[in-house]
Design a protein around this motif. Structure first.
Motif, PDB file in Angstrom:
ATOM      1  N   GLU A  38      12.451  15.494   4.572  1.00 47.71           N
ATOM      2  CA  GLU A  38      12.381  15.149   3.151  1.00 47.71           C
ATOM      3  C   GLU A  38      11.783  13.759   2.962  1.00 47.71           C
ATOM      4  O   GLU A  38      10.967  13.541   2.060  1.00 47.71           O
ATOM      5  N   LEU A  39      12.171  12.828   3.820  1.00 45.28           N
ATOM      6  CA  LEU A  39      11.623  11.475   3.742  1.00 45.28           C
ATOM      7  C   LEU A  39      10.108  11.496   3.931  1.00 45.28           C
ATOM      8  O   LEU A  39       9.366  10.880   3.158  1.00 45.28           O
ATOM      9  N   VAL A  40       9.640  12.208   4.940  1.00 47.39           N
ATOM     10  CA  VAL A  40       8.196  12.282   5.204  1.00 47.39           C
ATOM     11  C   VAL A  40       7.476  12.899   4.014  1.00 47.39           C
ATOM     12  O   VAL A  40       6.423  12.401   3.585  1.00 47.39           O
ATOM     13  N   ASN A  41       8.029  13.955   3.463  1.00 46.62           N
ATOM     14  CA  ASN A  41       7.397  14.600   2.308  1.00 46.62           C
ATOM     15  C   ASN A  41       7.333  13.669   1.104  1.00 46.62           C
ATOM     16  O   ASN A  41       6.310  13.582   0.425  1.00 46.62           O
ATOM     17  N   LYS A  42       8.425  12.967   0.841  1.00 49.91           N
ATOM     18  CA  LYS A  42       8.438  12.046  -0.292  1.00 49.91           C
ATOM     19  C   LYS A  42       7.487  10.881  -0.064  1.00 49.91           C
ATOM     20  O   LYS A  42       6.796  10.449  -0.998  1.00 49.91           O
ATOM     21  N   LEU A  43       7.469  10.366   1.152  1.00 52.83           N
ATOM     22  CA  LEU A  43       6.536   9.282   1.472  1.00 52.83           C
ATOM     23  C   LEU A  43       5.106   9.720   1.228  1.00 52.83           C
ATOM     24  O   LEU A  43       4.323   9.001   0.591  1.00 52.83           O
ATOM     25  N   THR A  44       4.789  10.872   1.734  1.00 50.21           N
ATOM     26  CA  THR A  44       3.424  11.387   1.589  1.00 50.21           C
ATOM     27  C   THR A  44       3.068  11.552   0.117  1.00 50.21           C
ATOM     28  O   THR A  44       2.033  11.058  -0.341  1.00 50.21           O
ATOM     29  N   ASP A  45       3.925  12.236  -0.618  1.00 52.43           N
ATOM     30  CA  ASP A  45       3.650  12.485  -2.037  1.00 52.43           C
ATOM     31  C   ASP A  45       3.547  11.193  -2.838  1.00 52.43           C
ATOM     32  O   ASP A  45       2.574  10.972  -3.558  1.00 52.43           O
ATOM     33  N   ASN A  46       4.550  10.350  -2.714  1.00 56.98           N
ATOM     34  CA  ASN A  46       4.599   9.143  -3.531  1.00 56.98           C
ATOM     35  C   ASN A  46       3.532   8.119  -3.162  1.00 56.98           C
ATOM     36  O   ASN A  46       2.878   7.554  -4.046  1.00 56.98           O
ATOM     37  N   CYS A  47       3.371   7.875  -1.878  1.00 56.97           N
ATOM     38  CA  CYS A  47       2.390   6.870  -1.467  1.00 56.97           C
ATOM     39  C   CYS A  47       0.969   7.359  -1.730  1.00 56.97           C
ATOM     40  O   CYS A  47       0.111   6.576  -2.154  1.00 56.97           O
ATOM     41  N   ALA A  49       0.039   9.478  -4.105  1.00 58.84           N
ATOM     42  CA  ALA A  49      -0.163   9.441  -5.558  1.00 58.84           C
ATOM     43  C   ALA A  49      -0.346   8.013  -6.059  1.00 58.84           C
ATOM     44  O   ALA A  49      -1.146   7.762  -6.970  1.00 58.84           O
ATOM     45  N   SER A  50       0.373   7.075  -5.474  1.00 63.44           N
ATOM     46  CA  SER A  50       0.309   5.684  -5.920  1.00 63.44           C
ATOM     47  C   SER A  50      -0.928   4.945  -5.423  1.00 63.44           C
ATOM     48  O   SER A  50      -1.410   4.037  -6.097  1.00 63.44           O
ATOM     49  N   CYS A  51      -1.410   5.303  -4.253  1.00 63.42           N
ATOM     50  CA  CYS A  51      -2.422   4.473  -3.591  1.00 63.42           C
ATOM     51  C   CYS A  51      -3.832   5.071  -3.516  1.00 63.42           C
ATOM     52  O   CYS A  51      -4.800   4.324  -3.395  1.00 63.42           O
ATOM     53  N   ILE A  52      -3.942   6.365  -3.552  1.00 62.88           N
ATOM     54  CA  ILE A  52      -5.244   6.994  -3.336  1.00 62.88           C
ATOM     55  C   ILE A  52      -5.764   7.523  -4.671  1.00 62.88           C
ATOM     56  O   ILE A  52      -5.359   8.580  -5.140  1.00 62.88           O
ATOM     57  N   SER A  58     -12.285   8.743   4.103  1.00 60.72           N
ATOM     58  CA  SER A  58     -11.565   7.615   4.692  1.00 60.72           C
ATOM     59  C   SER A  58     -10.956   6.761   3.583  1.00 60.72           C
ATOM     60  O   SER A  58     -11.291   6.909   2.407  1.00 60.72           O
ATOM     61  N   PHE A  59     -10.045   5.885   3.979  1.00 64.07           N
ATOM     62  CA  PHE A  59      -9.411   4.971   3.032  1.00 64.07           C
ATOM     63  C   PHE A  59     -10.265   3.723   2.867  1.00 64.07           C
ATOM     64  O   PHE A  59     -10.873   3.242   3.821  1.00 64.07           O
ATOM     65  N   SER A  60     -10.242   3.181   1.669  1.00 63.48           N
ATOM     66  CA  SER A  60     -10.821   1.848   1.479  1.00 63.48           C
ATOM     67  C   SER A  60      -9.805   0.842   2.015  1.00 63.48           C
ATOM     68  O   SER A  60      -8.646   1.183   2.265  1.00 63.48           O
ATOM     69  N   ALA A  61     -10.228  -0.395   2.178  1.00 64.13           N
ATOM     70  CA  ALA A  61      -9.315  -1.437   2.658  1.00 64.13           C
ATOM     71  C   ALA A  61      -8.136  -1.592   1.697  1.00 64.13           C
ATOM     72  O   ALA A  61      -6.984  -1.753   2.126  1.00 64.13           O
ATOM     73  N   GLN A  62      -8.405  -1.523   0.417  1.00 66.75           N
ATOM     74  CA  GLN A  62      -7.342  -1.659  -0.594  1.00 66.75           C
ATOM     75  C   GLN A  62      -6.360  -0.481  -0.507  1.00 66.75           C
ATOM     76  O   GLN A  62      -5.142  -0.670  -0.581  1.00 66.75           O
ATOM     77  N   ASP A  64      -5.784   1.378   2.126  1.00 64.64           N
ATOM     78  CA  ASP A  64      -5.077   1.256   3.398  1.00 64.64           C
ATOM     79  C   ASP A  64      -3.922   0.259   3.273  1.00 64.64           C
ATOM     80  O   ASP A  64      -2.801   0.538   3.713  1.00 64.64           O
ATOM     81  N   THR A  65      -4.180  -0.870   2.656  1.00 65.09           N
ATOM     82  CA  THR A  65      -3.138  -1.876   2.436  1.00 65.09           C
ATOM     83  C   THR A  65      -2.030  -1.314   1.561  1.00 65.09           C
ATOM     84  O   THR A  65      -0.832  -1.491   1.850  1.00 65.09           O
ATOM     85  N   CYS A  66      -2.407  -0.634   0.493  1.00 65.72           N
ATOM     86  CA  CYS A  66      -1.432  -0.049  -0.419  1.00 65.72           C
ATOM     87  C   CYS A  66      -0.546   0.968   0.299  1.00 65.72           C
ATOM     88  O   CYS A  66       0.686   0.941   0.155  1.00 65.72           O
ATOM     89  N   VAL A  67      -1.145   1.847   1.088  1.00 66.68           N
ATOM     90  CA  VAL A  67      -0.380   2.864   1.813  1.00 66.68           C
ATOM     91  C   VAL A  67       0.582   2.197   2.795  1.00 66.68           C
ATOM     92  O   VAL A  67       1.761   2.572   2.877  1.00 66.68           O
TER      93      VAL A  67
END
Length: 99
Positions: A38-47, A49-52, A58-62, A64-67
């Motif tokens: 559940e923790l992994v799923n919530k981390l994936t979903d929330n982070c 949604a918030s950062c990407i 690929s991720f931008s530097a910003q 990547d930092t946010c995640v």
């Protein structure tokens, strides 16, 4: 030798207690796995949604930092909650509240 087989009920009681403890241990392990999932799923979903903002190859530097910051925040929170929960369970168990 026990009179009228009185040792057998004691053995059965010990075996039942051991079986109950094994079941409780197995349930605790399964709950730990479920909580971790559940923790992994919530981390994936929330982070995510918030950062990407715009998913790409690929991720931008910003991003990547946010995640990374998001993951660290969740892990710190999870650790605090887990330690508190374990301490409460141990206290309740040692005082006999869980029996």
């Amino acid at each position: 030798m026990a009179l009228f087989g009185s040792a057998a009920p004691q053995q059965n009681a010990v075996q039942a207690s051991q079986a109950r403890q094994q079941i409780q241990d197995q349930i605790a392990q399964e709950l730990a796995v479920a909580n971790a999932s559940e923790l992994v799923n919530k981390l994936t979903d929330n982070c995510f949604a918030s950062c990407i903002a715009n998913p790409g190859p690929s991720f931008s530097a910003q991003e990547d930092t946010c995640v990374n910051q998001c993951l660290e925040k969740y892990m710190r929170s999870w650790n605090v909650i887990s330690r508190t929960y374990v301490a409460r369970i141990q206290k309740a168990s040692s005082s006999g509240e869980l029996n």
